[in-house]
Scaffold this motif. Structure first.
Motif, PDB file in Angstrom:
ATOM      1  N   GLY A 154       0.805  -1.218   0.000  1.00 48.39           N
ATOM      2  CA  GLY A 154       0.000   0.000   0.000  1.00 48.39           C
ATOM      3  C   GLY A 154       0.838   1.270   0.000  1.00 48.39           C
ATOM      4  N   ARG A 155       0.227   2.348  -0.418  1.00 45.24           N
ATOM      5  CA  ARG A 155       0.893   3.656  -0.408  1.00 45.24           C
ATOM      6  C   ARG A 155       1.216   4.064   1.033  1.00 45.24           C
ATOM      7  NH1 ARG A 155       0.541   8.007  -4.185  1.00 45.24           N
ATOM      8  NH2 ARG A 155       1.136   9.996  -3.243  1.00 45.24           N
ATOM      9  N   ASN A 156       2.467   4.502   1.285  1.00 44.30           N
ATOM     10  CA  ASN A 156       2.924   4.916   2.622  1.00 44.30           C
ATOM     11  C   ASN A 156       2.816   3.783   3.642  1.00 44.30           C
ATOM     12  OD1 ASN A 156       3.424   7.587   1.742  1.00 44.30           O
ATOM     13  ND2 ASN A 156       1.264   8.089   2.003  1.00 44.30           N
ATOM     14  N   SER A 157       2.861   2.550   3.198  1.00 44.25           N
ATOM     15  CA  SER A 157       2.748   1.398   4.104  1.00 44.25           C
ATOM     16  C   SER A 157       4.123   0.952   4.591  1.00 44.25           C
ATOM     17  CB  SER A 157       2.046   0.235   3.396  1.00 44.25           C
ATOM     18  OG  SER A 157       2.820  -0.226   2.301  1.00 44.25           O
ATOM     19  N   SER A 158       4.114   0.149   5.662  1.00 43.72           N
ATOM     20  CA  SER A 158       5.359  -0.363   6.240  1.00 43.72           C
ATOM     21  C   SER A 158       5.162  -1.809   6.672  1.00 43.72           C
ATOM     22  CB  SER A 158       5.768   0.493   7.446  1.00 43.72           C
ATOM     23  OG  SER A 158       6.911  -0.039   8.081  1.00 43.72           O
ATOM     24  N   GLY A 192      -1.168   3.539   4.061  1.00 40.38           N
ATOM     25  CA  GLY A 192      -0.720   3.858   5.411  1.00 40.38           C
ATOM     26  C   GLY A 192      -0.736   2.679   6.361  1.00 40.38           C
ATOM     27  N   ALA A 193      -0.841   1.460   5.846  1.00 42.28           N
ATOM     28  CA  ALA A 193      -0.922   0.266   6.700  1.00 42.28           C
ATOM     29  C   ALA A 193       0.442  -0.084   7.289  1.00 42.28           C
ATOM     30  CB  ALA A 193      -1.450  -0.918   5.883  1.00 42.28           C
ATOM     31  N   PHE A 194       0.398  -0.788   8.428  1.00 43.64           N
ATOM     32  CA  PHE A 194       1.625  -1.231   9.106  1.00 43.64           C
ATOM     33  C   PHE A 194       1.473  -2.685   9.529  1.00 43.64           C
ATOM     34  CE2 PHE A 194       3.980  -1.939  13.077  1.00 43.64           C
ATOM     35  CZ  PHE A 194       5.279  -1.731  12.617  1.00 43.64           C
TER      36      PHE A 194
END
Length: 205
Positions: A154-158, A192-194
């Motif tokens: 995902g976008r901005n995910s980690s 934005g998921a982690f």
């Protein structure tokens, strides 16, 4: 993770030396087969402003008295495909010990994948596999611990994954010890998921 691995590897090698000295006292013949692989790794940064960093360490095992030790530990994939993404992969595989005619120690530890595909995503993977010990005619020790997947899609995910697998001991005629602990999946799919995964598997004695 690597600061913890190296002392464990040194302790393992020290234990191997002590076992080897005992085996010599019992009059085992010297010689054996030790096979180490450790290659076939791929590290790629294809996204705009992306970064991919890969560290792969493979240390062969020990075979004496007609024993056979196989390590492998390679074929890892690290990919930063998203724009502004970062992929960091650390793989360490330490071979096992096989002493005695027909004794066999098998370790895998490799074939891991770490992927950062989302825009500005981060994927960090650390996989450590320490081989077991097989002493005595027909004794076997099999570890595995590899074939793990870590992905930030995902976008901005980690996505962060740590996997530690330590083999056990098979001592005595016909004994068998098996540890697996690999084939784990960790993925951050949404924006934005982690996702954070830690797996520890330690064999018996």
């Amino acid at each position: 993770m690597r600061k913890m691995i190296l002392p464990a590897a040194l302790a393992l090698l020290a234990g191997v030396a002590s076992v080897a000295s005992v085996a010599q006292a019992e009059g085992l013949q010297s010689g054996g087969v030790s096979i180490t692989r450790g290659g076939g790794n791929v590290n790629t940064a294809v996204g705009k402003n992306s970064f991919a960093g890969q560290s792969a360490t493979t240390i062969g095992g020990m075979a004496r008295g007609g024993g056979r030790s196989v390590t492998l530990g390679g074929d890892n994939r690290n990919l930063a495909a998203g724009r502004g993404s970062m992929a960091l992969q650390d793989g360490t595989t330490v071979g096992g010990t096989a002493i005695g005619r027909g004794a066999s120690s098998y370790v895998l530890g490799g074939s891991n994948a770490n992927l950062a595909r989302g825009v500005n995503s981060f994927a960090g993977q650390s996989v450590t596999t320490l081989g077991g010990t097989a002493v005595g005619r027909g004794a076997q020790s099999s570890v595995h611990g590899g074939q793990n997947l870590n992905a930030a899609l995902g976008r901005n995910s980690s996505a962060q994954q740590q996997v530690l697998t330590m083999g056990g001991s098979a001592v005595g005629r016909g004994s068998l010890d098996k540890v697996y602990g690999g084939n784990n999946r960790n993925a951050a799919l949404g924006k934005g998921a982690f996702a954070d995964q830690q797996v520890v598997t330690i064999g018996g004695q």
